[in-house]
Write an enzyme that holds these catalytic residues in place. Structure first.
Site, PDB file in Angstrom:
ATOM      1  N   TYR A 176      46.386  43.082  38.879  1.00 59.25           N
ATOM      2  CA  TYR A 176      44.911  42.314  38.710  1.00 59.25           C
ATOM      3  C   TYR A 176      45.137  42.140  36.933  1.00 59.25           C
ATOM      4  CZ  TYR A 176      40.453  40.692  39.531  1.00 59.25           C
ATOM      5  OH  TYR A 176      39.625  39.795  38.469  1.00 59.25           O
ATOM      6  N   GLY A 179      48.234  40.954  35.935  1.00 57.82           N
ATOM      7  CA  GLY A 179      48.095  39.345  36.439  1.00 57.82           C
ATOM      8  C   GLY A 179      47.817  37.926  35.398  1.00 57.82           C
ATOM      9  N   LYS A 180      46.039  38.707  34.908  1.00 55.01           N
ATOM     10  CA  LYS A 180      45.580  37.871  34.985  1.00 55.01           C
ATOM     11  C   LYS A 180      45.731  37.892  32.880  1.00 55.01           C
ATOM     12  CE  LYS A 180      42.055  36.902  37.654  1.00 55.01           C
ATOM     13  NZ  LYS A 180      41.000  35.832  37.647  1.00 55.01           N
ATOM     14  N   ARG A 217      33.218  46.214  46.812  1.00 54.55           N
ATOM     15  CA  ARG A 217      32.704  45.712  45.222  1.00 54.55           C
ATOM     16  C   ARG A 217      31.482  46.752  45.385  1.00 54.55           C
ATOM     17  NH1 ARG A 217      34.581  40.285  43.028  1.00 54.55           N
ATOM     18  NH2 ARG A 217      33.568  39.315  45.280  1.00 54.55           N
ATOM     19  N   ASN A 221      28.147  46.896  48.283  1.00 55.60           N
ATOM     20  CA  ASN A 221      28.549  48.405  49.371  1.00 55.60           C
ATOM     21  C   ASN A 221      26.920  48.840  49.168  1.00 55.60           C
ATOM     22  OD1 ASN A 221      31.230  48.609  49.910  1.00 55.60           O
ATOM     23  ND2 ASN A 221      31.950  49.826  48.433  1.00 55.60           N
ATOM     24  N   THR A 241      29.983  52.921  33.774  1.00 55.93           N
ATOM     25  CA  THR A 241      28.968  51.805  33.742  1.00 55.93           C
ATOM     26  C   THR A 241      29.567  50.427  34.100  1.00 55.93           C
ATOM     27  OG1 THR A 241      29.399  51.394  31.233  1.00 55.93           O
ATOM     28  CG2 THR A 241      27.672  53.232  31.678  1.00 55.93           C
ATOM     29  N   ARG A 304      35.946  53.405  32.855  1.00 53.53           N
ATOM     30  CA  ARG A 304      35.013  53.863  31.793  1.00 53.53           C
ATOM     31  C   ARG A 304      33.298  53.366  31.751  1.00 53.53           C
ATOM     32  NH1 ARG A 304      37.900  58.368  29.003  1.00 53.53           N
ATOM     33  NH2 ARG A 304      39.136  56.650  28.954  1.00 53.53           N
ATOM     34  N   ARG A 306      31.820  49.289  30.525  1.00 50.30           N
ATOM     35  CA  ARG A 306      32.393  47.492  30.205  1.00 50.30           C
ATOM     36  C   ARG A 306      31.057  47.323  29.803  1.00 50.30           C
ATOM     37  NH1 ARG A 306      34.903  45.917  35.553  1.00 50.30           N
ATOM     38  NH2 ARG A 306      36.149  46.933  35.483  1.00 50.30           N
TER      39      ARG A 306
HETATM   40  N1  LIG Z   1      33.212  38.641  40.747  1.00 49.61           N
HETATM   41  C1  LIG Z   1      33.580  38.845  39.939  1.00 49.61           C
HETATM   42  O1  LIG Z   1      32.613  40.275  39.724  1.00 49.61           O
HETATM   43  C2  LIG Z   1      34.235  38.801  38.842  1.00 49.61           C
HETATM   44  C3  LIG Z   1      35.463  39.048  37.770  1.00 49.61           C
HETATM   45  C4  LIG Z   1      35.476  38.682  36.673  1.00 49.61           C
HETATM   46  C5  LIG Z   1      36.336  37.657  37.006  1.00 49.61           C
HETATM   47  N2  LIG Z   1      36.313  37.237  38.188  1.00 49.61           N
HETATM   48  C6  LIG Z   1      37.458  36.026  39.054  1.00 49.61           C
HETATM   49  O2  LIG Z   1      36.505  35.246  39.449  1.00 49.61           O
HETATM   50  C7  LIG Z   1      36.904  34.676  40.208  1.00 49.61           C
HETATM   51  C8  LIG Z   1      36.444  34.467  42.116  1.00 49.61           C
HETATM   52  O3  LIG Z   1      36.210  36.035  42.520  1.00 49.61           O
HETATM   53  P1  LIG Z   1      35.016  36.074  43.593  1.00 49.61           P
HETATM   54  O4  LIG Z   1      34.266  37.127  42.626  1.00 49.61           O
HETATM   55  O5  LIG Z   1      34.766  34.764  43.456  1.00 49.61           O
HETATM   56  O6  LIG Z   1      36.007  36.304  44.653  1.00 49.61           O
HETATM   57  P2  LIG Z   1      36.680  35.775  46.114  1.00 49.61           P
HETATM   58  O7  LIG Z   1      37.800  36.576  46.497  1.00 49.61           O
HETATM   59  O8  LIG Z   1      35.044  35.850  47.042  1.00 49.61           O
HETATM   60  O9  LIG Z   1      37.289  34.642  45.788  1.00 49.61           O
HETATM   61  C9  LIG Z   1      38.794  34.877  45.299  1.00 49.61           C
HETATM   62  C10 LIG Z   1      38.863  33.575  46.515  1.00 49.61           C
HETATM   63  O10 LIG Z   1      40.020  32.655  45.871  1.00 49.61           O
HETATM   64  C11 LIG Z   1      41.048  32.680  47.425  1.00 49.61           C
HETATM   65  N3  LIG Z   1      42.320  33.157  46.892  1.00 49.61           N
HETATM   66  C12 LIG Z   1      43.221  34.524  46.879  1.00 49.61           C
HETATM   67  N4  LIG Z   1      44.370  34.184  46.881  1.00 49.61           N
HETATM   68  C13 LIG Z   1      44.713  32.811  46.748  1.00 49.61           C
HETATM   69  C14 LIG Z   1      46.109  31.797  46.620  1.00 49.61           C
HETATM   70  N5  LIG Z   1      46.862  32.808  46.619  1.00 49.61           N
HETATM   71  N6  LIG Z   1      46.128  30.577  46.842  1.00 49.61           N
HETATM   72  C15 LIG Z   1      44.658  30.114  47.268  1.00 49.61           C
HETATM   73  N7  LIG Z   1      43.455  30.544  46.860  1.00 49.61           N
HETATM   74  C16 LIG Z   1      43.150  32.002  46.868  1.00 49.61           C
HETATM   75  C17 LIG Z   1      40.190  33.613  48.009  1.00 49.61           C
HETATM   76  O11 LIG Z   1      40.506  33.316  49.800  1.00 49.61           O
HETATM   77  C18 LIG Z   1      39.083  33.918  48.280  1.00 49.61           C
HETATM   78  O12 LIG Z   1      38.330  32.280  48.345  1.00 49.61           O
HETATM   79  C19 LIG Z   1      38.542  35.358  40.755  1.00 49.61           C
HETATM   80  O13 LIG Z   1      39.603  34.795  39.650  1.00 49.61           O
HETATM   81  C20 LIG Z   1      38.245  36.778  39.547  1.00 49.61           C
HETATM   82  O14 LIG Z   1      39.912  37.485  39.299  1.00 49.61           O
HETATM   83  C21 LIG Z   1      35.503  37.962  39.280  1.00 49.61           C
HETATM   84  O1  LIG Z   2      34.613  42.864  35.930  1.00 49.70           O
HETATM   85  C1  LIG Z   2      35.256  42.399  35.868  1.00 49.70           C
HETATM   86  O2  LIG Z   2      36.135  42.210  35.533  1.00 49.70           O
HETATM   87  C2  LIG Z   2      35.750  43.173  37.503  1.00 49.70           C
HETATM   88  O3  LIG Z   2      34.854  43.494  38.003  1.00 49.70           O
HETATM   89  C3  LIG Z   2      35.457  44.208  39.529  1.00 49.70           C
HETATM   90  O4  LIG Z   2      36.076  45.213  39.129  1.00 49.70           O
HETATM   91  P1  LIG Z   2      35.399  46.854  39.296  1.00 49.70           P
HETATM   92  O5  LIG Z   2      33.883  47.060  37.902  1.00 49.70           O
HETATM   93  O6  LIG Z   2      36.067  48.373  39.597  1.00 49.70           O
HETATM   94  O7  LIG Z   2      34.145  46.700  40.478  1.00 49.70           O
HETATM   95  P2  LIG Z   2      33.204  47.482  41.582  1.00 49.70           P
HETATM   96  O8  LIG Z   2      34.833  47.862  42.483  1.00 49.70           O
HETATM   97  O9  LIG Z   2      32.442  47.015  42.438  1.00 49.70           O
HETATM   98  O10 LIG Z   2      33.005  48.977  41.062  1.00 49.70           O
HETATM   99  C4  LIG Z   2      32.369  49.057  39.738  1.00 49.70           C
HETATM  100  C5  LIG Z   2      31.866  50.581  39.655  1.00 49.70           C
HETATM  101  O11 LIG Z   2      31.283  51.546  41.298  1.00 49.70           O
HETATM  102  C6  LIG Z   2      32.403  52.359  41.148  1.00 49.70           C
HETATM  103  N1  LIG Z   2      31.885  52.258  42.717  1.00 49.70           N
HETATM  104  C7  LIG Z   2      32.509  50.819  43.689  1.00 49.70           C
HETATM  105  C8  LIG Z   2      32.069  50.964  44.954  1.00 49.70           C
HETATM  106  C9  LIG Z   2      31.426  51.837  45.765  1.00 49.70           C
HETATM  107  O12 LIG Z   2      31.254  52.336  46.491  1.00 49.70           O
HETATM  108  N2  LIG Z   2      30.993  52.911  44.822  1.00 49.70           N
HETATM  109  C10 LIG Z   2      31.488  53.159  43.709  1.00 49.70           C
HETATM  110  O13 LIG Z   2      30.306  53.585  42.506  1.00 49.70           O
HETATM  111  C11 LIG Z   2      33.655  52.275  41.077  1.00 49.70           C
HETATM  112  O14 LIG Z   2      34.558  52.964  40.904  1.00 49.70           O
HETATM  113  C12 LIG Z   2      33.624  51.401  39.595  1.00 49.70           C
HETATM  114  O15 LIG Z   2      33.222  52.071  38.668  1.00 49.70           O
HETATM  115  C13 LIG Z   2      35.873  42.554  40.012  1.00 49.70           C
HETATM  116  O16 LIG Z   2      35.859  43.425  41.614  1.00 49.70           O
HETATM  117  C14 LIG Z   2      36.886  42.387  39.581  1.00 49.70           C
HETATM  118  O17 LIG Z   2      37.273  41.015  40.067  1.00 49.70           O
HETATM  119  C15 LIG Z   2      36.835  41.823  38.276  1.00 49.70           C
HETATM  120  O18 LIG Z   2      37.846  41.169  37.839  1.00 49.70           O
END
Ligand SMILES: NC(=O)c1ccc[n+]([C@@H]2O[C@H](COP(=O)([O-])OP(=O)(O)OC[C@H]3O[C@@H](n4cnc5c(N)ncnc54)[C@H](O)[C@@H]3O)[C@@H](O)[C@H]2O)c1
Ligand SMILES: O=C(O)[C@H]1O[C@H](OP(=O)(O)OP(=O)(O)OC[C@H]2O[C@@H](n3ccc(=O)[nH]c3=O)[C@H](O)[C@@H]2O)[C@H](O)[C@@H](O)[C@@H]1O
Length: 345
Positions: A176, A179-180, A217, A221, A241, A304, A306
């Site tokens: 991820y 990839g990004k 997430r 959760n 954080t 740790r 963000r």
């Molecule tokens: N929600 C966050 O906290 C967060 C943080 C940082 C970045 N992002 C980025 O924002 C975007 C949307 O995130 P989200 O939270 O809505 O996630 P999400 O998982 O709810 O949405 C992602 C969508 O992409 C679709 N998808 C996945 N792989 C695909 C593929 N190969 N072809 C077509 N569709 C595909 C999924 O079916 C889904 O509808 C993502 O690019 C994610 O990396 C989200």
């Molecule tokens: O903002 C971002 O850039 C990224 O943030 C999240 O990634 P992450 O922060 O790891 O998201 P969570 O899985 O929600 O975890 C956040 C924190 O909560 C903790 N956590 C998670 C789940 C849980 O049940 N309990 C718990 O304490 C994890 O250890 C972590 O420290 C998103 O899911 C990514 O798609 C996104 O790109």
């Protein structure tokens, strides 16, 4: 003159990208902006659809493979004359005519992006290449939803866009994060090499209604656990954080970035920073004071800290978040109660 390709077909000589279709100037099209949202059936994407559909001059096309998204999120638009939904995987080329591409397609929850890491990389790399190819062919502007995860486990705090990050290239999150990072590189290479108009948003943790209930997430959760009378699972140590942005603020930031003059990358997130223990205590207080909080094992490479530095978003986009965590959590609780069928006591 066109060159002869090895398979015998004609390939055009290298030339600058086409200007938007001349049909733009016709009476019918002048009133419309055709917008593609990849990943539009997901959490953020479906809220973006809602926002863009409010403008009657917009036509919106969603392309999604439903890996983590669902048609349910788009129910109210299915059948609308300005809306189209295509089952499509972005790792395959897509041939349509559009003016704007919001490229969101990618699983975002760590549980889902780690489930098939090779597919996650393909989605980020081949998927972004395909969408850039589409942008080049039709002269569209493209916005990538990158992530704060490009900063990895950051050694600078808060994170500014100039920080290059601290990412493990071979870890379980790398499909991820890296990839990004490659997707960002591709965006800039298409911009420099082919003159494509690009925008890059670095999104920080976003929450709100329509998140998958069991998506793994942290906010979803904790809210689901509180409503099901289950212990809140704080992953150790609990002092890590995150900064949580409500989804309406996020989509407002994305649209401003798309329609503004700056390529980015620009951080879009809420600088309010909380430890995971503080988040659990807040959810407990607001939603279910009788649930226990358990500290459980964490996963490898969990960042740790963000917190976005949003000076650029403020100055260049005139954007800053409006919804505080304490105000956003109850809005999400309402949606989760409805979907889980749990009444307020
Ligand atoms: N929600 C966050 O906290 C967060 C943080 C940082 C970045 N992002 C980025 O924002 C975007 C949307 O995130 P989200 O939270 O809505 O996630 P999400 O998982 O709810 O949405 C992602 C969508 O992409 C679709 N998808 C996945 N792989 C695909 C593929 N190969 N072809 C077509 N569709 C595909 C999924 O079916 C889904 O509808 C993502 O690019 C994610 O990396 C989200
Ligand atoms: O903002 C971002 O850039 C990224 O943030 C999240 O990634 P992450 O922060 O790891 O998201 P969570 O899985 O929600 O975890 C956040 C924190 O909560 C903790 N956590 C998670 C789940 C849980 O049940 N309990 C718990 O304490 C994890 O250890 C972590 O420290 C998103 O899911 C990514 O798609 C996104 O790109």
């Amino acid at each position: 003159m066109a060159k002869e390709a090895s398979n015998g077909s004609q390939t055009p000589a290298s030339k600058p990208p086409p200007t938007p279709s001349p049909l733009r100037n016709s009476k019918f099209f002048q009133a419309n902006m055709r917008i593609l949202i990849t990943g539009g059936a997901g959490f953020i994407g479906s809220h973006l659809v809602d926002k863009l559909m409010q403008n009657e001059k917009n036509e919106v096309i969603v392309a999604d493979n439903y890996f983590t998204g669902s048609k349910d999120n788009l129910q109210k638009w299915i059948g609308h004359p300005r809306f189209e939904l295509i089952r499509h995987d972005v790792t395959e080329p897509l041939l349509i005519e559009v003016d704007r591409i919001y490229h969101l397609a990618c699983p975002a929850s760590p549980i889902f992006y780690k489930y098939n890491p090779v597919k996650t990389i393909k989605t980020n790399v081949i998927g972004t290449l395909n969408m850039l190819g589409l942008a080049k062919r039709v002269g569209a502007r493209i916005l990538l939803t990158s992530t704060s995860e490009v900063y990895g486990d950051p050694l600078e705090h808060p994170q500014k866009e100039e920080y290059w990050g601290n990412v493990n290239p071979i870890g379980v999150r790398s499909c991820y994060d890296e990839g990004k990072r490659v997707a960002e590189t591709l965006m800039f290479d298409y911009h420099r090499q082919h003159g494509i108009e690009i925008r890059i948003a670095r999104i920080f943790n976003t929450y709100g209604p329509r998140m998958n209930i069991d998506d793994g997430r942290v906010v979803s959760n904790f809210i689901a656990q509180a409503l099901r009378d289950e212990a809140l699972t704080v992953q150790a140590p609990g002092t890590q954080t995150r900064s949580f942005c409500y989804v309406s603020d996020m989509v407002d930031g994305l649209v401003r970035l798309m329609e503004g003059e700056h390529t980015g990358p620009i951080n879009i997130g809420n600088p309010g920073e909380f430890t995971m223990m503080e988040l659990a205590e807040t959810v407990k207080e607001l939603i279910n004071p009788s649930v226990p909080i358990n500290v459980v094992e964490n996963t490898p490479d969990d960042p740790r800290q963000r917190k976005p530095d949003i000076t650029k978003a403020k100055e260049l986009l005139g954007w800053e978040p409006k919804v505080k965590l304490r105000d956003g959590l109850p809005l999400m609780e309402e949606d989760f109660r409805l979907r889980l069928g749990v009444q307020k006591k």
